[in-house]
Motif scaffolding. Structure first.
Motif, PDB file in Angstrom:
ATOM      1  N   LYS A 167      -5.300   8.449   3.197  1.00 53.59           N
ATOM      2  CA  LYS A 167      -5.892   7.510   2.236  1.00 53.59           C
ATOM      3  C   LYS A 167      -7.031   8.162   1.458  1.00 53.59           C
ATOM      4  O   LYS A 167      -7.171   7.948   0.250  1.00 53.59           O
ATOM      5  CB  LYS A 167      -6.410   6.267   2.967  1.00 53.59           C
ATOM      6  CG  LYS A 167      -5.329   5.255   3.316  1.00 53.59           C
ATOM      7  CD  LYS A 167      -5.960   4.001   3.930  1.00 53.59           C
ATOM      8  CE  LYS A 167      -4.899   2.943   4.192  1.00 53.59           C
ATOM      9  NZ  LYS A 167      -5.482   1.716   4.778  1.00 53.59           N
ATOM     10  N   ILE A 201     -10.860  -6.310   1.383  1.00 56.42           N
ATOM     11  CA  ILE A 201      -9.965  -5.323   0.767  1.00 56.42           C
ATOM     12  C   ILE A 201     -10.777  -4.556  -0.269  1.00 56.42           C
ATOM     13  O   ILE A 201     -11.393  -5.149  -1.155  1.00 56.42           O
ATOM     14  CB  ILE A 201      -8.757  -6.002   0.091  1.00 56.42           C
ATOM     15  CG1 ILE A 201      -7.897  -6.721   1.138  1.00 56.42           C
ATOM     16  CG2 ILE A 201      -7.914  -4.985  -0.672  1.00 56.42           C
ATOM     17  CD1 ILE A 201      -6.769  -7.543   0.547  1.00 56.42           C
ATOM     18  N   GLU A 244     -12.973  -2.015   5.024  1.00 55.19           N
ATOM     19  CA  GLU A 244     -11.654  -2.626   5.209  1.00 55.19           C
ATOM     20  C   GLU A 244     -11.257  -2.707   6.677  1.00 55.19           C
ATOM     21  O   GLU A 244     -10.596  -3.660   7.091  1.00 55.19           O
ATOM     22  CB  GLU A 244     -10.588  -1.801   4.466  1.00 55.19           C
ATOM     23  CG  GLU A 244     -10.602  -1.948   2.975  1.00 55.19           C
ATOM     24  CD  GLU A 244      -9.347  -1.360   2.338  1.00 55.19           C
ATOM     25  OE1 GLU A 244      -8.595  -2.122   1.730  1.00 55.19           O
ATOM     26  OE2 GLU A 244      -9.117  -0.146   2.468  1.00 55.19           O
ATOM     27  N   ARG A 267     -11.765  -5.195  -5.285  1.00 59.48           N
ATOM     28  CA  ARG A 267     -12.453  -5.571  -4.046  1.00 59.48           C
ATOM     29  C   ARG A 267     -12.386  -7.081  -3.866  1.00 59.48           C
ATOM     30  O   ARG A 267     -12.825  -7.843  -4.725  1.00 59.48           O
ATOM     31  CB  ARG A 267     -13.920  -5.128  -4.097  1.00 59.48           C
ATOM     32  CG  ARG A 267     -14.660  -5.305  -2.782  1.00 59.48           C
ATOM     33  CD  ARG A 267     -16.138  -4.953  -2.936  1.00 59.48           C
ATOM     34  NE  ARG A 267     -16.769  -4.699  -1.647  1.00 59.48           N
ATOM     35  CZ  ARG A 267     -17.168  -5.635  -0.805  1.00 59.48           C
ATOM     36  NH1 ARG A 267     -17.000  -6.922  -1.116  1.00 59.48           N
ATOM     37  NH2 ARG A 267     -17.710  -5.316   0.349  1.00 59.48           N
ATOM     38  N   ASP A 275       0.840  -1.199   0.000  1.00 58.13           N
ATOM     39  CA  ASP A 275       0.000   0.000   0.000  1.00 58.13           C
ATOM     40  C   ASP A 275       0.878   1.254   0.000  1.00 58.13           C
ATOM     41  O   ASP A 275       1.956   1.277   0.603  1.00 58.13           O
ATOM     42  CB  ASP A 275      -0.908  -0.011   1.234  1.00 58.13           C
ATOM     43  CG  ASP A 275      -1.894   1.136   1.243  1.00 58.13           C
ATOM     44  OD1 ASP A 275      -2.983   0.987   0.677  1.00 58.13           O
ATOM     45  OD2 ASP A 275      -1.559   2.204   1.810  1.00 58.13           O
ATOM     46  N   ARG A 333      -6.409   8.047  -2.352  1.00 55.46           N
ATOM     47  CA  ARG A 333      -7.235   7.058  -3.060  1.00 55.46           C
ATOM     48  C   ARG A 333      -8.474   7.679  -3.696  1.00 55.46           C
ATOM     49  O   ARG A 333      -8.835   7.344  -4.819  1.00 55.46           O
ATOM     50  CB  ARG A 333      -7.701   5.970  -2.086  1.00 55.46           C
ATOM     51  CG  ARG A 333      -6.664   4.963  -1.682  1.00 55.46           C
ATOM     52  CD  ARG A 333      -7.366   3.832  -0.909  1.00 55.46           C
ATOM     53  NE  ARG A 333      -6.422   2.907  -0.308  1.00 55.46           N
ATOM     54  CZ  ARG A 333      -6.789   1.836   0.382  1.00 55.46           C
ATOM     55  NH1 ARG A 333      -8.075   1.572   0.542  1.00 55.46           N
ATOM     56  NH2 ARG A 333      -5.902   1.027   0.909  1.00 55.46           N
ATOM     57  N   LYS A 374      -0.258  -7.803  -3.169  1.00 54.50           N
ATOM     58  CA  LYS A 374      -1.225  -7.199  -4.098  1.00 54.50           C
ATOM     59  C   LYS A 374      -1.464  -8.068  -5.336  1.00 54.50           C
ATOM     60  O   LYS A 374      -2.301  -7.755  -6.170  1.00 54.50           O
ATOM     61  CB  LYS A 374      -0.747  -5.817  -4.534  1.00 54.50           C
ATOM     62  CG  LYS A 374       0.548  -5.822  -5.341  1.00 54.50           C
ATOM     63  CD  LYS A 374       0.945  -4.408  -5.708  1.00 54.50           C
ATOM     64  CE  LYS A 374       2.287  -4.385  -6.444  1.00 54.50           C
ATOM     65  NZ  LYS A 374       2.704  -3.015  -6.776  1.00 54.50           N
ATOM     66  N   SER A 383      -1.843  -2.772   7.192  1.00 53.88           N
ATOM     67  CA  SER A 383      -2.854  -3.809   7.006  1.00 53.88           C
ATOM     68  C   SER A 383      -2.211  -5.188   7.075  1.00 53.88           C
ATOM     69  O   SER A 383      -1.007  -5.339   6.860  1.00 53.88           O
ATOM     70  CB  SER A 383      -3.542  -3.660   5.644  1.00 53.88           C
ATOM     71  OG  SER A 383      -4.143  -2.392   5.524  1.00 53.88           O
ATOM     72  N   ASP A 427      -9.818  -1.685  -2.644  1.00 52.39           N
ATOM     73  CA  ASP A 427      -8.723  -0.849  -3.118  1.00 52.39           C
ATOM     74  C   ASP A 427      -8.991  -0.436  -4.560  1.00 52.39           C
ATOM     75  O   ASP A 427      -9.250  -1.295  -5.409  1.00 52.39           O
ATOM     76  CB  ASP A 427      -7.406  -1.633  -3.024  1.00 52.39           C
ATOM     77  CG  ASP A 427      -6.191  -0.750  -3.247  1.00 52.39           C
ATOM     78  OD1 ASP A 427      -6.035  -0.251  -4.389  1.00 52.39           O
ATOM     79  OD2 ASP A 427      -5.402  -0.551  -2.304  1.00 52.39           O
TER      80      ASP A 427
END
Length: 699
Positions: free
Chosen positions: A463, A316, A432, A323, A52, A467, A360, A63, A318
């Motif tokens: 974030k 998750i 999350e 997802r 991340d 994001r 990831k 996380s 993201d």
């Protein structure tokens, strides 16, 4: 990646203090097992588990990451699902989710730093969940790291369970290998974690004899036959020792201590061998839930042939990787495009493609068997803590036990047009992270965000910006004060208005006094004689009082504990109306309230703080400084004390940070609102003045 049977799976959570070397250990295990061809480093921001942007920027885990690795062991290939967890306390929810699906744990301890708060918390979690564990001592390459000193501290802190499986071999003050206490052989590192057999140094003999004797005692205690052989001076075979130690480790009767260097990738081959040899596969344990169809307790072994059931332990969401719902299969086998039933939500979904996540990276798999951990993409309804199963065999598992957040701040979008984006982004972050929560405080017209600590809230802001492209700001929240009166008064209110045609006329005489019930805004009564105020206007008078109690005259806070009695009044047969009597009651209330010795009440919380004995004095002193009253203290497990106190809610702002500072991070607390009490005069004066200026500015 291959599909593995239950007996060939190990679900291992990495625990320990922040900065102890968990992510480095996970990276080394990936490299040694061949899962990655290039070794990443935390400092370079290229490790498998810390992918991340926030983790890369800050240099620590935020996380939990799942890192499946394949290892060719003594009895064939096994799959090890490593769960790399954060070490900093603000992210405890991530740790709790991981622990809820782990079957064993590796507690990573930095040899130089020794036993830290995170080490103790990791041990307590393992005890709570009855997890078998290995303590892996890293940073052995530091010439100032004393393994002997650390071992003594571990034995003192955690008792006779501690069993050194390794002793260090040093040459010219450098860590070059270890003595295998179980096999009584020396191991010298050649390249990375590979090693060759070597002589056991003379200086290790004394410690080796003590460590070996302790292990043999543990082996002897596994059966009467072994005990008789041990007492008669007999020896055990390597296989007997290995099996007996596995039983002891699986039952948490023994906690092996092993060692290595994350930087030099030393000791991890031995750790992989220990994971395979000593840690149990999922079928060693049981799946415990509720059979929804009968309401009875459900208990089953992890069995791939049974009906499907699984628990969702993490979500998750993201924008970059998508997802995913992370699941542990409890019974049965999950295959792609399966109709699954969300037992928690009582709705059906389709599983779609199945994956195992390595950081990831999403690796598609053909099926996931009981005991294994995998991921399902794009489930619309399913959330963390839900159970999925077959509709004709609904099983419900307990949700992960997640810490409740007590640190809160007021928040709002910096740009007024961003409210929708902010709400959407926060909703995804809360999916999350279950320790994150938002509350709309309508009374004080503020939005509150709750978390475990300030660092977590700071990362939420970052974030949202990175994001979801929305900027929010945090500020000190308003405290929900109340207003009441301390004495009885009588007051009149007359509302008269003439504007051509019918006018408005209402006239009341009322008394106001404390009701002694601070949970109720007001009590309304009437003692009118002779029809001075017609009965059909009584509800209008009460409505006037009710509206006044919403926003008191002193500082515009809600009013509580008022007894209002309608004593007398007068009316006009043509001009009187419900509106007129409501307005008359309002005038009487405002006049009477300000003459009845009005005061501000502040919310009081019942506070419980759990700390080791040595910190009780500091904590109680701090509570007193915060205008709290210590009510008592009692002993809890592990030599800790629970301090119980009443404290004003306003004094708890920032308490999380201060308590950690006082106790080195080991103190925990919880609180709940219990009642309102009169605030001290200086607090009242300050609040009324501040409130007056805010009201003038229409805030």
């Amino acid at each position: 990646m291959n599909v593995y049977d239950t007996k060939n799976i190990r679900n291992v959570v990495l625990l320990g203090h922040g900065g102890a070397g968990k992510t480095t250990a996970a990276e080394a295990l990936c490299y040694i097992s061949g899962a990655v061809s290039k070794l990443g480093k935390v400092a370079d921001g290229n490790t498998v588990s810390d992918y991340d942007k926030e983790e890369i920027k800050r240099g620590f885990s935020i996380s939990t990451s799942v890192i499946p690795i394949e290892y060719k062991g003594e009895n064939g290939n096994i799959k090890i699902n490593l769960l790399d967890t954060p070490g900093y306390f603000d992210f405890v929810g991530e740790v709790e989710e991981a622990v809820s699906v782990a079957d064993a744990a590796i507690i990573v301890v930095n040899c130089k730093a020794g036993i830290e708060v995170g080490t103790e918390k990791a041990w307590e979690l393992c005890e709570e969940y009855k997890l078998p564990r290995i303590i892996f001592v890293t940073n052995m390459d530091d010439d100032k790291a004393s393994f002997r000193e650390l071992l003594l501290k571990l034995e003192t802190k955690f008792g006779r369970k501690i069993a050194p499986f390794h002793l260090p071999i040093r040459e010219n003050e450098k860590f070059v290998g270890f003595v295998n206490v179980v096999k009584m052989k020396g191991r010298r590192f050649t390249q990375f974690s590979d090693y060759e057999e070597c002589e056991i140094p003379d200086y290790s003999e004394a410690n080796l004899k003590i460590a070996r004797e302790a292990l043999m005692e543990a082996v002897a205690e596994t059966s009467e036959e072994y005990m008789e052989r041990y007492l008669s001076g007999g020896e055990f075979t390597d296989n007997e020792i290995s099996e007996a130690l596995k039983d002891n480790v699986s039952e948490s009767a023994i906690v092996p201590v092993m060692m290595g260097s994350g930087v030099n990738i030393q000791g991890f081959k031995a750790l992989l061998m220990a994971i395979e040899r000593y840690f149990p596969s999922p079928d060693y344990g049981e799946c415990v839930g509720v059979d929804v169809s009968s309401g009875e307790r459900f208990v089953a072994k992890y069995n791939s042939q049974a009906n499907l059931s699984a628990k969702v332990f993490k979500t998750i969401v993201d924008p970059f990787i998508g997802r995913y719902s992370l699941i542990k299969i409890c019974t049965g086998t999950l295959r792609p495009d399966t109709a699954i039933y969300n037992v928690s939500k009582e709705t059906e979904e389709k599983s779609g493609k199945l994956y195992v996540l390595r950081g990831k990276e999403a690796v598609e798999v053909s099926e996931i068997k009981a005991g294994d951990i995998g991921a399902v993409a794009k489930l619309n309804v399913t959330q963390t803590g839900d159970t999925i199963a077959l509709k004709n065999a609904p099983i419900l598992y307990h949700r992960p036990k997640i810490s409740k957040p007590y640190t809160y701040m007021r928040y709002k979008a910096v740009n007024k047009g961003d409210e929708d984006k902010m709400s959407s982004g926060l909703a995804k972050l809360m999916e999350e992270d279950l320790t994150l929560n938002t509350v709309m405080d309508t009374e004080n017209r503020q939005s509150l965000i709750y978390g475990i600590g300030d660092q977590q809230l700071e990362i939420v802001i970052s974030k949202l910006l990175n994001r979801y492209k929305v900027e929010i700001e945090l500020s000190k929240p308003k405290v929900a004060f109340r207003e009441t009166i301390k004495k009885k008064v009588e007051a009149s209110g007359r509302y008269k208005k003439q504007s051509g045609g019918h006018g408005q006329f209402g006239d009341v005489k009322m008394s106001f006094e404390p009701s002694d019930d601070l949970k109720t805004p007001y009590v309304f009564e009437e003692t009118v004689f002779g029809g001075a105020v017609p009965k059909n206007y009584f509800p209008a008078v009460e409505k006037g009082i009710a509206e006044c109690c919403l926003k008191g005259p002193l500082a515009a806070y809600p009013v509580v504990g008022i007894k209002a009695v309608l004593l007398d009044g007068s009316y006009h047969p043509v001009d009187s109306s419900e509106l007129a009597f409501k307005m008359a009651a309002t005038l009487a209330f405002k006049d009477g309230f300000m003459r009845a010795n009005p005061v501000l009440l502040e919310p009081i919380a019942s506070l419980h703080v759990i700390v080791p004995d040595k910190f009780t004095g500091d904590v109680m002193g701090d509570i007193n400084r915060r205008r709290g009253r210590v009510l008592g203290m009692d002993s809890t497990h592990g030599g800790k004390q629970r301090i119980m106190a009443d404290i004003p809610m306003s004094e708890l702002l920032g308490y999380n940070t201060d308590l950690r500072a006082m106790t080195g991070g080991i103190g925990t607390y919880s609180y709940e609102f219990v009642r309102y009490e009169q605030a001290p005069a200086e607090i009242q004066k300050k609040e009324v003045e501040a409130r007056a200026s805010k009201l003038e500015n229409n805030e």
